[in-house]
Scaffold this motif. Structure first.
Motif, PDB file in Angstrom:
ATOM      1  N   ALA A  59       0.837  -1.195   0.000  1.00 59.69           N
ATOM      2  CA  ALA A  59       0.000   0.000   0.000  1.00 59.69           C
ATOM      3  C   ALA A  59       0.879   1.255   0.000  1.00 59.69           C
ATOM      4  O   ALA A  59       0.586   2.231  -0.702  1.00 59.69           O
ATOM      5  CB  ALA A  59      -0.930  -0.002   1.210  1.00 59.69           C
ATOM      6  N   GLU A  60       1.968   1.216   0.780  1.00 55.74           N
ATOM      7  CA  GLU A  60       2.884   2.372   0.810  1.00 55.74           C
ATOM      8  C   GLU A  60       3.472   2.616  -0.574  1.00 55.74           C
ATOM      9  O   GLU A  60       3.584   3.754  -1.033  1.00 55.74           O
ATOM     10  CB  GLU A  60       4.013   2.136   1.821  1.00 55.74           C
ATOM     11  CG  GLU A  60       3.649   2.450   3.251  1.00 55.74           C
ATOM     12  CD  GLU A  60       3.216   3.904   3.439  1.00 55.74           C
ATOM     13  OE1 GLU A  60       3.911   4.805   2.943  1.00 55.74           O
ATOM     14  OE2 GLU A  60       2.169   4.129   4.069  1.00 55.74           O
ATOM     15  N   LEU A  61       3.853   1.522  -1.240  1.00 60.93           N
ATOM     16  CA  LEU A  61       4.453   1.624  -2.578  1.00 60.93           C
ATOM     17  C   LEU A  61       3.454   2.261  -3.548  1.00 60.93           C
ATOM     18  O   LEU A  61       3.810   3.128  -4.346  1.00 60.93           O
ATOM     19  CB  LEU A  61       4.854   0.224  -3.053  1.00 60.93           C
ATOM     20  CG  LEU A  61       5.897   0.142  -4.149  1.00 60.93           C
ATOM     21  CD1 LEU A  61       7.200   0.758  -3.683  1.00 60.93           C
ATOM     22  CD2 LEU A  61       6.128  -1.297  -4.576  1.00 60.93           C
ATOM     23  N   LEU A  62       2.198   1.828  -3.483  1.00 60.09           N
ATOM     24  CA  LEU A  62       1.184   2.359  -4.388  1.00 60.09           C
ATOM     25  C   LEU A  62       0.892   3.824  -4.094  1.00 60.09           C
ATOM     26  O   LEU A  62       0.679   4.620  -5.006  1.00 60.09           O
ATOM     27  CB  LEU A  62      -0.114   1.551  -4.273  1.00 60.09           C
ATOM     28  CG  LEU A  62      -0.101   0.158  -4.891  1.00 60.09           C
ATOM     29  CD1 LEU A  62      -1.467  -0.487  -4.748  1.00 60.09           C
ATOM     30  CD2 LEU A  62       0.272   0.230  -6.373  1.00 60.09           C
ATOM     31  N   LYS A  63       0.894   4.177  -2.792  1.00 62.67           N
ATOM     32  CA  LYS A  63       0.572   5.553  -2.416  1.00 62.67           C
ATOM     33  C   LYS A  63       1.695   6.512  -2.776  1.00 62.67           C
ATOM     34  O   LYS A  63       1.449   7.686  -3.004  1.00 62.67           O
ATOM     35  CB  LYS A  63       0.312   5.627  -0.906  1.00 62.67           C
ATOM     36  CG  LYS A  63      -1.100   5.293  -0.509  1.00 62.67           C
ATOM     37  CD  LYS A  63      -1.194   5.191   0.995  1.00 62.67           C
ATOM     38  CE  LYS A  63      -0.641   6.422   1.664  1.00 62.67           C
ATOM     39  NZ  LYS A  63      -0.205   6.180   3.037  1.00 62.67           N
ATOM     40  N   ASN A  64       2.931   6.011  -2.793  1.00 65.92           N
ATOM     41  CA  ASN A  64       4.079   6.900  -2.957  1.00 65.92           C
ATOM     42  C   ASN A  64       4.741   6.818  -4.321  1.00 65.92           C
ATOM     43  O   ASN A  64       5.922   7.127  -4.456  1.00 65.92           O
ATOM     44  CB  ASN A  64       5.114   6.631  -1.864  1.00 65.92           C
ATOM     45  CG  ASN A  64       4.642   7.142  -0.531  1.00 65.92           C
ATOM     46  OD1 ASN A  64       4.330   8.313  -0.392  1.00 65.92           O
ATOM     47  ND2 ASN A  64       4.536   6.257   0.436  1.00 65.92           N
ATOM     48  N   PRO A  66       3.940   7.558  -8.739  1.00 59.38           N
ATOM     49  CA  PRO A  66       2.978   8.204  -9.638  1.00 59.38           C
ATOM     50  C   PRO A  66       2.031   7.185 -10.268  1.00 59.38           C
ATOM     51  O   PRO A  66       2.465   6.099 -10.672  1.00 59.38           O
ATOM     52  CB  PRO A  66       3.870   8.830 -10.714  1.00 59.38           C
ATOM     53  CG  PRO A  66       5.247   8.828 -10.165  1.00 59.38           C
ATOM     54  CD  PRO A  66       5.321   7.691  -9.209  1.00 59.38           C
ATOM     55  N   VAL A  67       0.748   7.515 -10.335  1.00 60.76           N
ATOM     56  CA  VAL A  67      -0.233   6.622 -10.944  1.00 60.76           C
ATOM     57  C   VAL A  67       0.113   6.379 -12.410  1.00 60.76           C
ATOM     58  O   VAL A  67      -0.098   5.290 -12.940  1.00 60.76           O
ATOM     59  CB  VAL A  67      -1.653   7.220 -10.814  1.00 60.76           C
ATOM     60  CG1 VAL A  67      -2.677   6.292 -11.418  1.00 60.76           C
ATOM     61  CG2 VAL A  67      -1.973   7.486  -9.367  1.00 60.76           C
ATOM     62  N   LEU A  68       0.701   7.389 -13.054  1.00 62.55           N
ATOM     63  CA  LEU A  68       1.076   7.249 -14.463  1.00 62.55           C
ATOM     64  C   LEU A  68       2.076   6.101 -14.641  1.00 62.55           C
ATOM     65  O   LEU A  68       1.961   5.291 -15.566  1.00 62.55           O
ATOM     66  CB  LEU A  68       1.683   8.565 -14.958  1.00 62.55           C
ATOM     67  CG  LEU A  68       1.747   8.773 -16.455  1.00 62.55           C
ATOM     68  CD1 LEU A  68       0.363   8.711 -17.068  1.00 62.55           C
ATOM     69  CD2 LEU A  68       2.390  10.116 -16.779  1.00 62.55           C
ATOM     70  N   VAL A  69       3.050   6.013 -13.729  1.00 60.94           N
ATOM     71  CA  VAL A  69       4.047   4.941 -13.806  1.00 60.94           C
ATOM     72  C   VAL A  69       3.393   3.588 -13.525  1.00 60.94           C
ATOM     73  O   VAL A  69       3.690   2.584 -14.176  1.00 60.94           O
ATOM     74  CB  VAL A  69       5.204   5.217 -12.828  1.00 60.94           C
ATOM     75  CG1 VAL A  69       6.199   4.072 -12.839  1.00 60.94           C
ATOM     76  CG2 VAL A  69       5.910   6.515 -13.180  1.00 60.94           C
ATOM     77  N   GLN A  70       2.466   3.557 -12.556  1.00 60.62           N
ATOM     78  CA  GLN A  70       1.735   2.313 -12.277  1.00 60.62           C
ATOM     79  C   GLN A  70       0.955   1.860 -13.514  1.00 60.62           C
ATOM     80  O   GLN A  70       0.931   0.671 -13.849  1.00 60.62           O
ATOM     81  CB  GLN A  70       0.771   2.519 -11.106  1.00 60.62           C
ATOM     82  CG  GLN A  70       1.459   2.862  -9.792  1.00 60.62           C
ATOM     83  CD  GLN A  70       0.475   3.327  -8.746  1.00 60.62           C
ATOM     84  OE1 GLN A  70      -0.727   3.121  -8.865  1.00 60.62           O
ATOM     85  NE2 GLN A  70       0.982   3.977  -7.706  1.00 60.62           N
TER      86      GLN A  70
ATOM     87  N   LEU B 156       3.509  16.914  -5.359  1.00 56.07           N
ATOM     88  CA  LEU B 156       4.051  17.672  -6.492  1.00 56.07           C
ATOM     89  C   LEU B 156       5.060  16.825  -7.260  1.00 56.07           C
ATOM     90  O   LEU B 156       5.055  16.786  -8.491  1.00 56.07           O
ATOM     91  CB  LEU B 156       4.733  18.933  -5.944  1.00 56.07           C
ATOM     92  CG  LEU B 156       4.800  20.158  -6.829  1.00 56.07           C
ATOM     93  CD1 LEU B 156       3.418  20.749  -7.016  1.00 56.07           C
ATOM     94  CD2 LEU B 156       5.735  21.180  -6.214  1.00 56.07           C
ATOM     95  N   VAL B 157       5.928  16.124  -6.520  1.00 52.24           N
ATOM     96  CA  VAL B 157       6.930  15.263  -7.163  1.00 52.24           C
ATOM     97  C   VAL B 157       6.245  14.166  -7.977  1.00 52.24           C
ATOM     98  O   VAL B 157       6.598  13.905  -9.125  1.00 52.24           O
ATOM     99  CB  VAL B 157       7.864  14.641  -6.107  1.00 52.24           C
ATOM    100  CG1 VAL B 157       8.831  13.664  -6.770  1.00 52.24           C
ATOM    101  CG2 VAL B 157       8.635  15.720  -5.373  1.00 52.24           C
ATOM    102  N   LEU B 158       5.205  13.541  -7.366  1.00 49.50           N
ATOM    103  CA  LEU B 158       4.491  12.481  -8.074  1.00 49.50           C
ATOM    104  C   LEU B 158       3.756  13.045  -9.290  1.00 49.50           C
ATOM    105  O   LEU B 158       3.731  12.430 -10.359  1.00 49.50           O
ATOM    106  CB  LEU B 158       3.507  11.788  -7.133  1.00 49.50           C
ATOM    107  CG  LEU B 158       4.119  11.089  -5.920  1.00 49.50           C
ATOM    108  CD1 LEU B 158       3.039  10.423  -5.085  1.00 49.50           C
ATOM    109  CD2 LEU B 158       5.147  10.062  -6.349  1.00 49.50           C
ATOM    110  N   THR B 159       3.159  14.238  -9.113  1.00 55.34           N
ATOM    111  CA  THR B 159       2.407  14.846 -10.217  1.00 55.34           C
ATOM    112  C   THR B 159       3.330  15.243 -11.365  1.00 55.34           C
ATOM    113  O   THR B 159       2.910  15.257 -12.524  1.00 55.34           O
ATOM    114  CB  THR B 159       1.645  16.084  -9.707  1.00 55.34           C
ATOM    115  OG1 THR B 159       0.902  15.720  -8.554  1.00 55.34           O
ATOM    116  CG2 THR B 159       0.693  16.614 -10.758  1.00 55.34           C
TER     117      THR B 159
END
Lengths: 224, 223
Positions: A59-64, A66-70, B156-159
């Motif tokens: 869950a930590e990995l998914l939260k931290n 980018p959704v784009l990379v996932q 911001l980093v993730l975005t």
């Protein structure tokens, strides 16, 4: 030569279709995410060894990240690794459900922990099983506690769905792209698309607030 | 196909260049969103109804519209009105405006949490309103909101990975190129996922340390 650069009435249908695809994927992944995230929280509640630690890390990995990379990992990576075919919509459902589940897991865990130990202990003393405690003591209160953060999460997850346009799902953002390239009127197109997302987000927030009011009605002071 | 990360070794310098671009964009956007956040938070807590209303509309709009839509609005829209800037500048501007909306919310609650006694004392001492804001309100509000500001920065980093959709080859954009060059997308994106997660973890550690350092004199009551 005919030029198809101006807006036509058919564009409204396109926008409506795009919004429909966005909403359908949002609803489907929310439901799957709710189910999976709650399951993870229940596994943690039962303190299943190894599995609990694994879920927390996952869950930590998914939260931290980018959704784009996932999305790229599921859509481009999984087919290459496992030699399977994955359509854009399948990749979108898998990724968004997993991402939503990770955040719901966190909300569910804190909702369960928000209930005082004394309540759980006295229920156990009365002879209720761990499942009965979860079902009759924790769940009703935890749902009322969680609905606020859940609404915030869902408003956010609606915006996250816009990323699936990058892997080719024809959602509202993709329709915006198509209209943008055809009409070359970016200000109008993206203002309309943004407006549709805005209104949808506001509706979700409004629905969440109404639901919270109803679920918390029993704690409100009714007067003498 | 097997999982083999060593295939990425020759591409590490290229990916590092992308990571550097991500770091530059995030640093600039952090500065930009802090400036915007401070100004907007000041407007929202100001006594003028019109200004606080306008600030609220800005925050509400940019928090409820997907970032990718905002980005396309600027990227395709600005050239139409005769403003030609490169993808990097557009990305930093869009990130700053979106980040500004989120950080203004955080700073605003930091301002509202300030003990009114302090502000009254400052007014009675004859300090001007701008001095009160710059020397008293701002330092206290920023200090107490370091942690939530940190989560805004991590977001911001993730975005910033979304900037890859406007032809900017930052970390995610570079990874896309490596994935199509090597035909090993799983390895590339799995490593990328871990890299982003470790990066944000390090940022959150740094923010925790900064928070403890800035609030060291208030530690007993905080803990």
């Amino acid at each position: 030569m005919m030029r198809y650069t101006s807006f036509t009435s058919y564009d409204f249908i396109l926008l409506a279709q795009g919004l429909g695809v966005s909403l359908a994927l949002f609803l489907a992944t929310t439901l799957i995410g709710l189910f999976v995230g709650t399951m993870w929280a229940i596994i943690r509640f039962y303190r299943v060894p190894v599995l609990t630690q694994f879920i927390t890390f996952f869950a930590e990995l998914l939260k931290n990240s980018p959704v784009l990379v996932q999305l790229f990992l599921v859509f481009f990576g999984l087919p290459a690794l496992a030699k399977i075919n994955i359509t854009p919509v399948e990749a979108a459902v898998i990724t968004l459900s997993g991402n939503t589940a990770a955040f719901i897991y966190v909300i569910a865990v804190s909702a369960i922990e928000s209930i005082g130990r004394d309540q759980i202990e006295s229920a156990r003393v009365f002879g209720l099983s761990r499942w009965q405690v979860l079902r009759h003591v924790i769940a009703p209160q935890a749902v009322a506690f969680a609905i606020g953060p859940l609404t915030g999460l869902l408003v956010n997850q609606l915006q996250v769905t816009s990323l699936i346009s990058v892997i080719g799902v024809v959602d509202l953002t993709k329709i915006g792209n198509i209209l943008n390239l055809r009409t070359l009127k970016p200000f109008i197109v993206w203002t309309v698309v943004g407006g549709l997302y805005y209104v949808t987000a506001k509706l979700i927030a409004y629905g969440g607030a109404r639901l919270e009011q109803r679920l918390r009605a029993h704690t409100a002071w009714k007067g003498l | 196909m097997t999982f083999d990360v060593t295939i990425l070794a020759p591409h590490v310098p290229f990916l590092l260049k992308g990571a550097l671009l991500t770091a530059e964009a995030c640093a600039l956007a952090l500065a930009g969103s802090l400036v915007i956040g401070l100004i907007v938070a000041a407007l929202r807590t100001s006594s003028s109804v019109i200004l606080s209303r306008a600030a609220f509309i800005y925050v509400d709009l940019f928090r409820n519209i997907p970032f990718i839509v905002q980005l396309f609005f600027f990227f395709y829209g600005l050239p139409e009105i005769g403003i030609y800037i490169d993808a990097f500048t557009t990305g930093v501007i869009a990130l700053s405006i979106a980040g500004g909306a989120f950080s203004s919310d955080v700073i605003r609650s930091g301002i509202l949490a300030i003990d009114t006694g302090i502000l009254e004392a400052a007014e009675v001492s004859g300090l001007s309103r701008s001095v009160i804001f710059r020397k008293i309100v701002m330092p206290i509000a920023l200090r107490t909101s370091i942690r939530p500001l940190g989560s805004v920065f991590i977001n911001l980093v993730l975005t910033s990975s979304i900037l890859s959709t406007i032809t900017l080859n930052e970390l995610t954009g570079s990874a896309k190129i490596v994935a199509s060059d090597t035909f090993r997308p799983f390895e590339v994106y799995a490593v990328l996922l871990i890299v982003y997660a470790s990066l944000t973890y390090l940022v959150s550690l740094a923010i925790g340390a900064l928070h403890r350092h800035l609030n060291r004199d208030r530690m007993p009551e905080v803990a």
